[in-house]
Enzyme design. Structure first.
Site: not given
Length: 623
Positions: A79, A347
């Site tokens: 990193e 519905s």
């Protein structure tokens, strides 16, 4: 030539002067990362901490001394290999990242150091803007000037996000491998280094191939940087990793992420989202309800299938949002379909239509003939159809029309009342996308789960309306109230009429209603008494229902609006049932009481005729 050397010298001098000024300021401008730091804290309905903007509630802090050096070295190597040399930002890394991004024509590499990533985790959001990057730089400078490299690395490793609601390297080791940090081998460490770069992409539970490719890339970097040997590299690449089994766990990790994100977005809309200030945010979040909902989704949805879902749980009478599922898994997709996706409600619109009919003199026993019918609407003909062209070819009651979701009855009612009646009711609920037409009785209007849930929660609240609220109060931690919801309800629907409707909505699982097939919720009714209505379009599956304590609305479908196959029709029903059954494992939920103006009658529900062996439905008392 001398002229250019002068310009370069001036630029370098000014740059170094600016950096010196910044780092001098950073040294004296105290940055407190202890428990007294300013933060946004979100609380659930019981006052428990749900979220903190700096440190998450489910984070278990691990001292650096308890994190093996090989894990520390591996993270730093991958990193930020110049971590111990730079002062918070790495000009070499930034230049390389810019070069690679420009050559590819897109952002493929970031230049953030471990310090910058830690600063973002502590104090900032994930938005990719220039102002956010500038803030990140200043926070990183202050961290570097006021804390040791060890303290920064410790904080970074504890605030990494791994998806699934998991924060920190130690929690990740437990979650993915069920191991302590000291027990991890190189292959497992490499996997854990790769996941935070994209938790929704590199989680081995979600995308094992992507996760494996990422792990192999990490291993290649580690051997290149001399952290591991060639022999260790070869062994790690060949190792077949075994992951912890979470299938039997009662709760889904990361349950609350959709809710938290929705609250933060609403704070932003109210102009209150400022991580430099202290905010205490009170919500109605209920961990038990959220767990019940997500457990039902986890059991009912295949994560590797593209079928998606969304759901919301509201509290009747207060309209507090108790739980949200914006999708089947936050790690897979952060898009909150419950709030933002507009889908055809089918519905599930019919109860609002029948409420209007009851107000206009209809009763649960009012009948129409249900058979193939062509309606003349103005100069055009309209031919609605029942599901699979099934018709009873007889007079049926409103109770039976609800139970069987009969389209002919619904359109006849709609045209009898006038198409403007339902349209106006939708406008009253803020559904401005409503269009007055004959097909609206069959739910051709689009809504979000949030909007449909709002309508059903008004039924659940006996006609009282209140806009659903995620946030009840915001204060500054010192007693100053910055926002407080208006708790006043509005009488939008007539109480007695709503109670009649609520009792009618139990017809959807009353087997006495069977005609051409079984009632629509037969086999999917919870153990406790609830009012329910389902709805299915070619693209959407819905269920919405309630009792006096909870309103639950569920949607299932595909994000790209492809047609639903019949095998998916019951997914929403299954989620709804399992959610209520989890909330009431003994089936002992509450129900409404008859008002003084109503009476209960036993009727044969298909015909609507009184019958001593009939089902109980509610009617207005005769004058």
């Amino acid at each position: 030539m001398k002229h250019w050397k002068k310009i370069i010298f001036v630029i370098v001098f000014l740059g170094l002067s600016a950096l010196l000024t910044i780092y001098t300021y950073a040294y004296f401008d105290t940055l407190d990362i202890s428990e007294t730091r300013k933060s946004i804290t979100i609380y659930d309905k019981d006052g428990n901490v749900l979220y903190e903007s700096n440190f998450k509630k489910n984070m278990e802090w691990t001292p650096l001394s308890d994190i093996p050096e090989r894990i520390q070295d591996a993270f730093v190597s991958v990193e930020d290999k110049r971590f111990y040399l730079h002062a918070g930002f790495d000009p070499i890394r930034i230049a390389k990242a810019m070069k690679n991004n420009m050559s590819r024509g897109e952002v493929v590499e970031g230049g953030s150091t471990i310090t910058q990533q830690y600063a973002k985790n502590l104090f900032l959001t994930n938005e990719q803007t220039m102002s956010r990057k500038v803030q990140e730089f200043f926070y990183a400078a202050r961290l570097e000037m006021q804390y040791s490299k060890g303290e920064i690395l410790e904080g970074y490793l504890n605030t990494l996000y791994y998806g699934h609601g998991v924060y920190g390297i130690r929690n990740a080791a437990h979650f993915f491998f069920d191991r302590e940090l000291a027990q991890l081998d190189i292959a497992q460490i490499a996997m854990l280094i790769g996941i935070p770069n994209g938790p929704s992409l590199y989680s081995p539970y979600l995308h094992p191939d992507y996760a494996k490719n990422r792990q192999e890339l990490i291993l290649a970097i580690l051997v290149h940087n001399g952290v591991i040997t060639e022999k260790e590299y070869e062994a790690a690449v060949k190792e077949e990793l075994t992951y912890a089994d979470h299938e039997e766990e009662p709760a889904v990790y990361g349950n609350e992420e959709y809710f938290i994100t929705a609250v933060l977005n609403q704070l932003d809309q109210k102009g209150l989202l400022d991580k430099s200030n202290t905010l205490h945010v009170m919500t109605g979040y209920d961990a038990k309800v959220q767990s019940a909902l997500m457990q039902a989704i986890s059991q009912g949805m295949n994560k590797m299938d593209e079928l998606e879902c969304a759901a919301i749980v509201l509290e009747p009478y207060t309209s507090h949002v108790l739980a949200i599922a914006g999708g089947k898994d936050y790690t897979l997709s952060q898009y909150n379909r419950a709030l933002y996706a507009q889908r055809q409600v089918a519905s599930t619109i019919k109860p609002l239509l029948y409420y209007n009919a009851l107000r206009q003199g209809f009763t649960p026993a009012t009948t129409f003939i249900s058979q193939p019918t062509t309606f003349q609407v103005g100069t055009e003909e309209y031919e609605p159809q029942n599901y699979e062209n099934r018709y009873p070819y007889r007079e049926i009651s409103m109770v039976n029309a609800i139970a069987m979701s009969d389209n002919i009855y619904a359109v006849k009612t709609h045209l009898f009342l006038g198409t403007g009646t339902l349209h106006q009711s939708l406008l009253d609920f803020g559904i401005h996308q409503s269009e007055e037409n004959p097909s609206e009785a069959l739910g051709t209007v689009n809504m979000s789960v949030y909007e449909l849930g709002n309508i059903y929660n008004t039924f659940a609240s006996e006609g009282l309306y209140h806009e659903p609220s995620l946030i009840q109060r915001v204060d500054d931690g010192n007693g100053k109230v910055l926002y407080e919801e208006d708790t006043q309800n509005k009488r939008l629907l007539d109480r007695d009429t709503t109670l009649i409707l609520n009792q009618m909505l139990t017809a959807t699982y009353d087997l006495r209603n069977r005609t051409t097939s079984y009632p629509t919720m037969s086999g999917y009714a919870p153990h406790t008494k609830v009012a329910i209505k389902s709805g299915t379009s070619e693209w959407d599956g819905w269920v919405a229902g309630f009792n006096p304590q909870y309103t639950v609305a569920v949607w299932t479908g595909f994000d790209d609006n492809r047609k639903l196959e019949k095998t998916y029709y019951t997914a929403a029903k299954d989620i709804f049932k399992k959610t209520f059954d989890s909330l009431y494992p003994n089936g002992d939920g509450p129900w409404y009481a008859l008002s003084d103006g109503l009476e209960e009658r036993l009727i044969e529900p298909i015909s609507g005729q009184d019958s001593v062996n009939g089902s109980p439905y509610w009617f207005k008392k005769e004058p």
